[in-house]
Design a protein around this motif. Structure first.
Motif, short mmCIF file in Angstrom:
data_model
loop_
_atom_site.label_atom_id
_atom_site.label_comp_id
_atom_site.label_asym_id
_atom_site.label_seq_id
_atom_site.Cartn_x
_atom_site.Cartn_y
_atom_site.Cartn_z
N LEU A 3 113.67 104.77 78.18
CA LEU A 3 113.36 106.06 77.58
C LEU A 3 114.26 106.30 76.37
O LEU A 3 115.45 105.98 76.39
N VAL A 59 109.07 104.63 75.92
CA VAL A 59 108.69 106.02 76.12
C VAL A 59 109.67 106.88 75.33
O VAL A 59 110.88 106.81 75.55
N THR A 87 110.84 110.74 74.32
CA THR A 87 110.75 112.06 74.95
C THR A 87 111.12 113.15 73.95
O THR A 87 112.11 113.03 73.23
N PHE A 109 104.83 105.45 74.06
CA PHE A 109 104.36 106.70 74.67
C PHE A 109 105.28 107.83 74.22
O PHE A 109 106.47 107.62 73.96
N ASP A 120 99.66 108.28 74.14
CA ASP A 120 99.85 106.84 74.35
C ASP A 120 100.29 106.15 73.06
O ASP A 120 100.33 106.78 71.98
N ILE A 159 101.49 106.19 82.82
CA ILE A 159 102.23 105.47 81.79
C ILE A 159 102.26 103.99 82.18
O ILE A 159 102.77 103.64 83.25
N SER A 180 102.58 99.68 75.49
CA SER A 180 103.51 99.72 74.36
C SER A 180 103.66 98.33 73.76
O SER A 180 103.58 98.16 72.54
#
Length: 286
Positions: free
Chosen positions: A151, A175, A177, A205, A229, A250, A255
């Motif tokens: 993340l 991912v 955030t 994502f 996505d 997810i 990715s």
């Protein structure tokens, strides 16, 4: 972690940390009940407070913060990764950080991130904000591994600084955030397009839990929490400004697939900026 279910919790935080913590708990439990193993709450989950004297009374150290304590307990009770998008934390030096915290399914703090870019702006219709007057900016980008998925952290106004997300993507973040409390004015103009751009340009994502609606301290936020996505498609949206939960699947392999099709992270090149005479002004690039 492989394929997992992520949730974004949309809130309308008021000025009472105790009440906000209770609202957060109800929504996080709802998200876990929908199968989410990673749950994100919005920026300023703990309290939305504009008045300086009120902030001085409400904002406390991490070990005394009700949202931190509640999140620690919830993560362990539900066996989930719980990401508090941010809450105001008083540091040891007395200054206040706008801080995100990620908790493990054992209730341990896996990572913290202090918002780097301060929302100091003058908008139309007399709307003006000086976040730097209340908070001390962070200085470090942060990524964290969550069962094999990485993340990257950001908070709200950070969204407008693509170099932060590129740095995290180059460090392996699949991912990204972006918990936020976007104003209604800026949200209506830029929220969707900026979040989709960050997903597309990094092949990642994006999970963005938002504050929404008219808050107790007078401000109004946009809502519209999103999960996007790596191809820029919206997987889930709270298409309103009310409290609620959205969930989406997810798959980190998506990715890798997006980055394989358009390998712009690999293809980036260093370059220089030159004046009309060809003299180098500065160096830039990757």
């Amino acid at each position: 972690m492989g394929v997992f279910r992520a949730a974004a919790v949309q809130m309308r935080s008021g000025m009472s940390p105790d009440r906000n913590a209770a609202d957060m708990e109800a929504l996080v439990r709802e998200a876990a009940g929908l199968g989410a193993t990673y749950v994100q709450t919005p920026e300023m989950t703990g309290a939305m407070v504009r008045e300086k004297d009120a902030r001085e009374k409400l904002f406390v150290s991490e070990d005394r913060d009700i949202v931190v304590a509640t999140a620690r307990r919830l993560a362990a009770d539900l066996g989930i990764f719980l990401h508090i998008g941010s809450t105001a934390i008083r540091r040891a030096d007395g200054k206040v950080a706008n801080r995100a915290l990620l908790f493990s399914p054992k209730g341990e703090v896996l990572a913290t991130y202090d918002k780097i870019h301060m929302f100091d702006v003058d908008l139309d219709h007399g709307e003006s904000w000086r976040e730097s007057a209340a908070y001390e900016p962070g200085t470090q980008a942060v990524t964290a591994g969550v069962d094999g998925v990485r993340l990257g952290f950001a908070i709200c106004y950070d969204l407008r600084f693509p170099q932060l997300f590129r740095t995290e993507a180059l460090a392996g973040a699949e991912v990204l955030t972006v918990p936020a409390a976007f104003t209604r004015q800026t949200g209506e103009a830029h929220w969707h397009v900026l979040l989709r751009a960050r997903a597309i340009e990094n092949g990642a994502f994006v999970v963005a839990a938002a504050q929404g609606g008219q808050h107790e301290d007078g401000r109004e936020t946009f809502g519209h929490s999103l999960i996007i996505d790596p191809w820029g498609r919206i997987l889930a949206e709270a298409d309103h400004d009310r409290p609620g939960v959205i969930v989406a699947q997810i798959d980190p392999a998506q990715s890798a697939a997006a980055r394989g099709k358009i390998p712009n992270l690999k293809n980036a090149r260093d370059f220089t900026l030159a004046d009309a005479a060809g003299r180098t002004i500065e160096r830039a690039g990757t």
